[in-house]
Design a protein around this motif. Structure first.
Motif, PDB file in Angstrom:
ATOM      1  N   ARG A 276      27.215  31.749   5.647  1.00 20.64           N
ATOM      2  CA  ARG A 276      26.637  32.755   4.636  1.00 20.64           C
ATOM      3  C   ARG A 276      27.845  33.957   4.240  1.00 20.64           C
ATOM      4  NH1 ARG A 276      20.572  32.898   4.778  1.00 20.64           N
ATOM      5  NH2 ARG A 276      19.864  31.301   5.873  1.00 20.64           N
ATOM      6  N   GLY A 277      28.782  33.636   4.527  1.00 19.75           N
ATOM      7  CA  GLY A 277      29.858  34.753   3.947  1.00 19.75           C
ATOM      8  C   GLY A 277      29.986  35.971   5.066  1.00 19.75           C
ATOM      9  N   LEU A 278      29.473  35.988   6.291  1.00 13.27           N
ATOM     10  CA  LEU A 278      29.607  36.978   7.026  1.00 13.27           C
ATOM     11  C   LEU A 278      30.395  36.885   8.086  1.00 13.27           C
ATOM     12  CD1 LEU A 278      25.645  37.538   7.210  1.00 13.27           C
ATOM     13  CD2 LEU A 278      27.116  39.122   6.231  1.00 13.27           C
ATOM     14  N   GLN A 279      31.610  37.512   7.896  1.00 15.76           N
ATOM     15  CA  GLN A 279      32.909  37.304   9.014  1.00 15.76           C
ATOM     16  C   GLN A 279      32.863  38.453  10.030  1.00 15.76           C
ATOM     17  OE1 GLN A 279      34.568  34.716   9.698  1.00 15.76           O
ATOM     18  NE2 GLN A 279      36.487  35.458  10.481  1.00 15.76           N
ATOM     19  N   PRO A 280      32.584  38.148  11.209  1.00 16.52           N
ATOM     20  CA  PRO A 280      32.559  39.528  12.154  1.00 16.52           C
ATOM     21  C   PRO A 280      34.075  39.942  11.985  1.00 16.52           C
ATOM     22  CG  PRO A 280      32.679  37.463  13.385  1.00 16.52           C
ATOM     23  CD  PRO A 280      32.498  37.209  11.933  1.00 16.52           C
ATOM     24  N   VAL A 281      34.211  41.245  12.303  1.00 14.07           N
ATOM     25  CA  VAL A 281      35.690  41.967  12.524  1.00 14.07           C
ATOM     26  C   VAL A 281      36.134  42.006  14.068  1.00 14.07           C
ATOM     27  CG1 VAL A 281      35.530  43.302  10.468  1.00 14.07           C
ATOM     28  CG2 VAL A 281      34.660  44.524  12.732  1.00 14.07           C
ATOM     29  N   ARG A 282      35.160  41.846  14.817  1.00 13.84           N
ATOM     30  CA  ARG A 282      35.276  41.838  16.360  1.00 13.84           C
ATOM     31  C   ARG A 282      34.086  40.914  17.220  1.00 13.84           C
ATOM     32  NH1 ARG A 282      38.979  43.668  19.330  1.00 13.84           N
ATOM     33  NH2 ARG A 282      39.795  44.539  17.478  1.00 13.84           N
ATOM     34  N   LEU A 283      34.460  40.339  18.159  1.00 18.78           N
ATOM     35  CA  LEU A 283      33.617  39.533  18.920  1.00 18.78           C
ATOM     36  C   LEU A 283      33.689  40.309  20.366  1.00 18.78           C
ATOM     37  CD1 LEU A 283      34.847  36.270  18.014  1.00 18.78           C
ATOM     38  CD2 LEU A 283      32.615  37.240  17.271  1.00 18.78           C
ATOM     39  N   ILE A 284      32.542  40.579  20.856  1.00 18.77           N
ATOM     40  CA  ILE A 284      32.238  40.979  22.332  1.00 18.77           C
ATOM     41  C   ILE A 284      31.334  40.050  23.090  1.00 18.77           C
ATOM     42  CG2 ILE A 284      31.805  42.928  24.003  1.00 18.77           C
ATOM     43  CD1 ILE A 284      32.524  44.715  21.774  1.00 18.77           C
ATOM     44  N   GLY A 285      31.805  39.183  24.041  1.00 17.52           N
ATOM     45  CA  GLY A 285      30.794  38.570  24.833  1.00 17.52           C
ATOM     46  C   GLY A 285      30.828  38.810  26.111  1.00 17.52           C
ATOM     47  N   HIS A 286      29.518  38.693  26.700  1.00 18.58           N
ATOM     48  CA  HIS A 286      29.358  39.146  28.102  1.00 18.58           C
ATOM     49  C   HIS A 286      29.117  37.797  28.787  1.00 18.58           C
ATOM     50  CE1 HIS A 286      27.214  40.460  31.702  1.00 18.58           C
ATOM     51  NE2 HIS A 286      27.209  41.777  31.169  1.00 18.58           N
ATOM     52  N   SER A 287      29.883  37.642  29.975  1.00 21.18           N
ATOM     53  CA  SER A 287      29.946  36.622  30.863  1.00 21.18           C
ATOM     54  C   SER A 287      30.388  35.201  29.773  1.00 21.18           C
ATOM     55  CB  SER A 287      28.826  36.189  31.631  1.00 21.18           C
ATOM     56  OG  SER A 287      28.954  35.549  32.491  1.00 21.18           O
ATOM     57  N   VAL A 288      29.413  34.183  29.825  1.00 21.44           N
ATOM     58  CA  VAL A 288      29.647  33.100  29.479  1.00 21.44           C
ATOM     59  C   VAL A 288      29.746  33.256  27.716  1.00 21.44           C
ATOM     60  CG1 VAL A 288      26.970  32.256  28.983  1.00 21.44           C
ATOM     61  CG2 VAL A 288      29.094  30.624  29.273  1.00 21.44           C
ATOM     62  N   GLY A 289      29.265  34.445  27.328  1.00 26.29           N
ATOM     63  CA  GLY A 289      29.344  34.967  25.952  1.00 26.29           C
ATOM     64  C   GLY A 289      30.705  34.875  25.374  1.00 26.29           C
ATOM     65  N   GLU A 290      31.574  35.267  26.526  1.00 28.02           N
ATOM     66  CA  GLU A 290      32.958  35.541  26.168  1.00 28.02           C
ATOM     67  C   GLU A 290      33.510  33.986  25.652  1.00 28.02           C
ATOM     68  OE1 GLU A 290      36.493  37.534  28.809  1.00 28.02           O
ATOM     69  OE2 GLU A 290      34.981  38.592  27.630  1.00 28.02           O
ATOM     70  N   LEU A 291      33.019  32.795  26.214  1.00 28.50           N
ATOM     71  CA  LEU A 291      33.525  31.579  25.816  1.00 28.50           C
ATOM     72  C   LEU A 291      32.923  31.165  24.444  1.00 28.50           C
ATOM     73  CD1 LEU A 291      32.785  29.558  29.329  1.00 28.50           C
ATOM     74  CD2 LEU A 291      35.001  30.647  28.222  1.00 28.50           C
ATOM     75  N   ALA A 292      31.740  31.720  24.296  1.00 26.63           N
ATOM     76  CA  ALA A 292      31.331  31.665  22.804  1.00 26.63           C
ATOM     77  C   ALA A 292      32.168  32.346  21.849  1.00 26.63           C
ATOM     78  CB  ALA A 292      30.000  31.929  22.654  1.00 26.63           C
ATOM     79  N   ALA A 293      32.752  33.409  22.031  1.00 24.24           N
ATOM     80  CA  ALA A 293      33.384  34.431  21.295  1.00 24.24           C
ATOM     81  C   ALA A 293      34.974  33.546  21.146  1.00 24.24           C
ATOM     82  CB  ALA A 293      33.883  35.816  22.130  1.00 24.24           C
ATOM     83  N   ALA A 294      35.347  32.973  22.312  1.00 27.10           N
ATOM     84  CA  ALA A 294      36.579  32.346  22.224  1.00 27.10           C
ATOM     85  C   ALA A 294      36.517  31.229  21.308  1.00 27.10           C
ATOM     86  CB  ALA A 294      37.111  31.936  23.679  1.00 27.10           C
TER      87      ALA A 294
END
Length: 337
Positions: A86-104
């Motif tokens: 939808r054209g929404l690009q994050p400028v930063r990703l912060i994942g908690h635990s396994v959320g960090e793998l989603a960020a990767a």
């Protein structure tokens, strides 16, 4: 006007509940396509995870890491993919635990087929992990650590996460975790069980993390294309970090510094922080950031807490994002410290 920078918060163990995001899978085509590709890449385990996710009577409880972890991963990743479409690009990703793998994965460190294999390997090592769990305590780490018996600490009962200045997670094996739960009550400290059947972020998972690292090392890793702030180190993920299998594997057994990661966003920045997953636990924490309290920034989730319909919350979140001035690059003050 430069516009706000979009920051995605990707939750981990403890945010899950049975049926989370199923409505998105049924009604959001991009989400469903991505999820199906992931389950297929997991191999035979993927079909079991999907079936338990969609079932009212799962064979393996949702709080077991072999179910919660891959599902939290793909929900965060799929939401990020829908937003990107939808054209929404994050400028930063912060994942908690396994959320960090989603960020990767969202940042391109590894692709989705590799993610399926990596999460399948994570489930395999968790299946043989020692029994244990996690305990959320409403106190500062030093206050909590003062209650922990040195004998329990020697057996792997440690502070596994600092989510906020007075929000500490104790993690470790049983029966030590139950013993410290009683000691905390005696000391007048409020605590509750985190929904987890495994002692994540405790050294008792060192052996599991070593095996998991071999699975990550078998995949092609790339430097992140989207900035990530690691909740393990509390610092931005450098290109060299992205290429190290241990960086993505060892966080299973190492502490989470989520508050440090969120606090690295500058106080005078302007962001829209969006929780890309269930539960809204990270949103509650992020609302303490100075830029949010000063109303320069906003925080909201795209999925509800347990017991509420997901689709209306999802549509309301998308509408909020459409109404805001989201910069493709973020505001000039959006870089992490």
């Amino acid at each position: 006007m430069t516009g706000r920078g979009l920051v995605l918060l990707l939750p981990g163990q403890g945010s899950q509940y049975q049926g989370m995001a199923v409505e998105l899978y049924e009604r959001e085509p991009v989400f469903a396509t991505v999820a199906d590709e992931f389950f297929a890449a997991m191999g035979p385990e993927g079909k079991l995870v999907r079936n338990d996710w969609l079932s009212d009577t799962p064979g393996v409880p949702i709080d077991d890491g072999t179910r919660a972890q891959p599902l939290l991963f793909i929900i965060g990743y799929a939401i990020g993919t829908v937003l990107h479409s939808r054209g929404l690009q994050p400028v930063r990703l912060i994942g908690h635990s396994v959320g960090e793998l989603a960020a990767a994965a969202l940042a391109g460190v590894f692709d989705l087929p590799a993610a399926g294999r990596i999460l399948a390997a994570r489930s395999r090592v968790l299946a043989g992990a020692p029994a244990g769990g996690m305990l959320a305590v409403a106190a500062a780490p030093a206050t909590v650590e003062a209650v922990v018996d040195p004998v329990w600490a020697a057996k792997g009962l440690v502070v596994g996460a600092v989510n906020a200045p007075a929000q500490t997670i104790l993690t470790g094996p049983e029966p030590e975790l139950s013993l410290v739960e009683e000691a905390l009550w005696t000391a007048g400290l409020t605590s509750r069980r985190v929904r987890s059947a495994q002692p994540f972020h405790s050294p008792v998972l060192n052996a599991a993390a070593d095996v998991f690292e071999q699975a990550v090392a078998a995949e092609r890793l790339r430097p992140p294309r989207i900035p990530i702030t690691s909740a393990w180190t509390g610092r931005p993920v450098e290109s060299a970090d992205g290429l190290r299998p241990a960086f993505w594997a060892r966080q299973m057994a190492e502490p989470v510094r989520f508050w440090e990661a969120v606090s690295s966003l500058p106080d005078d920045g302007e962001f829209t922080m969006v929780e890309a997953g269930p539960g809204n636990l990270l949103s509650v924490i992020a609302r303490r950031h100075p830029s949010v309290r000063a109303r320069r920034s906003e925080v909201f989730g795209l999925l509800p807490t347990e017991g509420k319909a997901a689709w209306p919350v999802w549509l309301a979140g998308l509408e909020k994002l459409a109404e805001q001035s989201i910069s493709p690059r973020g505001s000039q003050n959006c870089s992490a410290r």
